[in-house]
Design a protein around this motif. Structure first.
Motif, PDB file in Angstrom:
ATOM      1  N   ASN A  65       0.420  -1.388  -0.120  1.00 32.63           N
ATOM      2  CA  ASN A  65      -0.041   0.102   0.039  1.00 32.63           C
ATOM      3  C   ASN A  65       0.881   1.161  -0.249  1.00 32.63           C
ATOM      4  O   ASN A  65       2.168   1.263   0.564  1.00 32.63           O
ATOM      5  CB  ASN A  65      -1.146   0.358   1.319  1.00 32.63           C
ATOM      6  CG  ASN A  65      -1.494  -1.403   1.386  1.00 32.63           C
ATOM      7  OD1 ASN A  65      -1.189  -2.281   1.813  1.00 32.63           O
ATOM      8  ND2 ASN A  65      -2.847  -1.174   1.061  1.00 32.63           N
ATOM      9  N   GLU A 104      -6.301   3.758  -0.627  1.00 33.78           N
ATOM     10  CA  GLU A 104      -5.497   2.507  -0.819  1.00 33.78           C
ATOM     11  C   GLU A 104      -4.178   2.957   0.912  1.00 33.78           C
ATOM     12  O   GLU A 104      -3.322   1.919   0.528  1.00 33.78           O
ATOM     13  CB  GLU A 104      -4.774   2.628  -1.304  1.00 33.78           C
ATOM     14  CG  GLU A 104      -6.396   1.554  -2.411  1.00 33.78           C
ATOM     15  CD  GLU A 104      -6.952  -0.077  -2.422  1.00 33.78           C
ATOM     16  OE1 GLU A 104      -6.761  -0.711  -1.110  1.00 33.78           O
ATOM     17  OE2 GLU A 104      -8.217   0.751  -2.369  1.00 33.78           O
ATOM     18  N   VAL A 112      -7.135   1.892   5.371  1.00 34.29           N
ATOM     19  CA  VAL A 112      -6.961   0.622   4.927  1.00 34.29           C
ATOM     20  C   VAL A 112      -6.475   0.247   6.442  1.00 34.29           C
ATOM     21  O   VAL A 112      -6.994  -0.790   6.575  1.00 34.29           O
ATOM     22  CB  VAL A 112      -6.275   0.089   4.077  1.00 34.29           C
ATOM     23  CG1 VAL A 112      -5.422  -1.085   4.550  1.00 34.29           C
ATOM     24  CG2 VAL A 112      -6.075   0.669   2.396  1.00 34.29           C
TER      25      VAL A 112
END
Length: 376
Positions: free
Chosen positions: A194, A200, A205
């Motif tokens: 990531n 993301e 996340v």
């Protein structure tokens, strides 16, 4: 038949070495005639330090530090390569495993304790510090760790450190940090790819996994973006552009920038150190395993990485898992030849963890039986 047994740890159930032994015992209970090579793996997440130290005959050193909420504790770091390489597992001091679910709060959780471990390791005159980034309870961009190593920040004078600090930072002074780490190589092992910011990124996340509310996620995103701008001004590096930068709540990006650290895929680092290619020579099958197989498995996790390596050498891979994502589709996991859940009926998570040894051994026996009937 030559089978390479290469599982990851089953978190809370078995470590990677115990899982490998369980699979071997299961195969031995079957009618399959085979040679087995045990190669427990890790990917930069929990347990990586233990795997490296045990594989290479290193040692563990215990010293006082603090957990992610600043509470005193003792934790280990590892020494390998005849004491010249230190292994720091972020989760050892700053890990989510030390906190109750009700205590998770990335606004306050800090990596400061991991920085204390690094300071202690540097007293051993190591040439390299390898930091494994998985399993942290933090989204602090490594500001706690860096502060423990001497980074001075302006804009925040209060305690504790943590994600709440990031949006207040106006400038940094790296003089003391640079003196402390001069001449030492830093390598970061990641199990995710990531980026630092965005949908993301570290906050979006990993923030919710570490207790962040939607409001906290927004604040952490703003803070990480601010720290990235301060860092770009101070170091001439844009942390937001670094692959793996979102690992461990932004530690990948900022430790890379301030420690001049190389970010590498944790699995590939281990495979190189372990000389995986040599173990795969003449192998007919790889059996790997981990606690859960889901979408994240394909993005840096050890079992899928070893399956990809094996496939390049025309060696098939069977994967075992404590849990498989309900939407699992084998066609999307082309490196696996087959995937088997080890459960033997409905169970709570605690029950499944308690039965890990029994379940993985039984499943390995049945795989051995199947292979003895059909061949590979």
């Amino acid at each position: 038949m030559k089978i390479v047994i290469a599982p990851n740890a089953f978190k809370g159930g078995l470590d990677a070495f115990e899982a490998a032994e369980a699979i071997k015992i299961g195969l031995e209970k079957s009618q399959l005639q085979c040679e087995t090579i045990l190669l427990p793996i890790a990917d930069g997440g929990d347990g990586t330090m233990d795997v490296l130290v045990r594989h290479f005959g290193g040692e563990l050193v215990s010293c006082p530090t603090e957990d992610a909420l600043g509470r005193p504790m003792n934790a280990n770091f590892g020494l390998i390569d005849f004491g010249k390489t230190a292994i720091i597992e972020l989760a050892t001091a700053s890990g989510i495993r030390h906190l109750k679910a009700s205590a998770l709060n990335p606004m306050h959780a800090s990596t400061f304790g991991s920085g204390l471990l690094i300071r202690k390791a540097l007293e051993y005159n190591v040439n390299e510090v390898v930091i494994t980034l998985g399993g942290s309870a933090t989204v602090d961009g490594g500001i706690g760790l860096l502060s423990a190593l001497g980074l001075e920040i302006s804009g925040w004078e209060e305690a504790p450190l943590g994600g709440q600090v990031l949006e207040n930072i106006t400038s940094v002074d790296t003089d003391e940090l640079d003196k402390l780490v001069e001449g030492v190589k830093f390598t970061l092992l990641c199990d995710v790819d990531n980026c630092l910011l965005g949908d993301e990124g570290a906050a979006a996340v990993f923030g919710p996994q570490k207790g962040a509310t939607s409001n906290m996620v927004a604040e952490l995103e703003t803070g990480l973006s601010n720290f990235a701008e301060v860092t770009k001004s101070a170091k001439g590096i844009d942390p937001a552009q670094l692959k793996h930068g979102g690992a461990a709540g932004g530690c990948g990006a900022f430790l890379s920038a301030y420690l001049d650290a190389e970010i590498v895929d944790g699995s590939e680092y281990l495979f190189t150190k372990m000389k995986l290619d040599e173990h795969l020579l003449g192998a007919d099958l790889v059996i790997t395993a981990e606690g859960r197989i889901d979408e994240q498995t394909r993005h840096g996790k050890g079992p899928y990485a070893i399956a990809q390596n094996a496939k390049k050498k025309n060696v098939r891979t069977i994967a075992l898992a404590g849990q498989i994502d309900p939407g699992f589709d084998i066609s999307a996991y082309e490196a696996f030849s087959a995937v088997f859940p080890i459960g033997n009926g409905p169970a709570t998570l605690d029950e499944a963890i308690e039965l890990t040894l029994v379940n993985i051994t039984r499943t390995a026996t049945q795989i051995g039986q199947l292979l003895s009937i059909t061949g590979l």
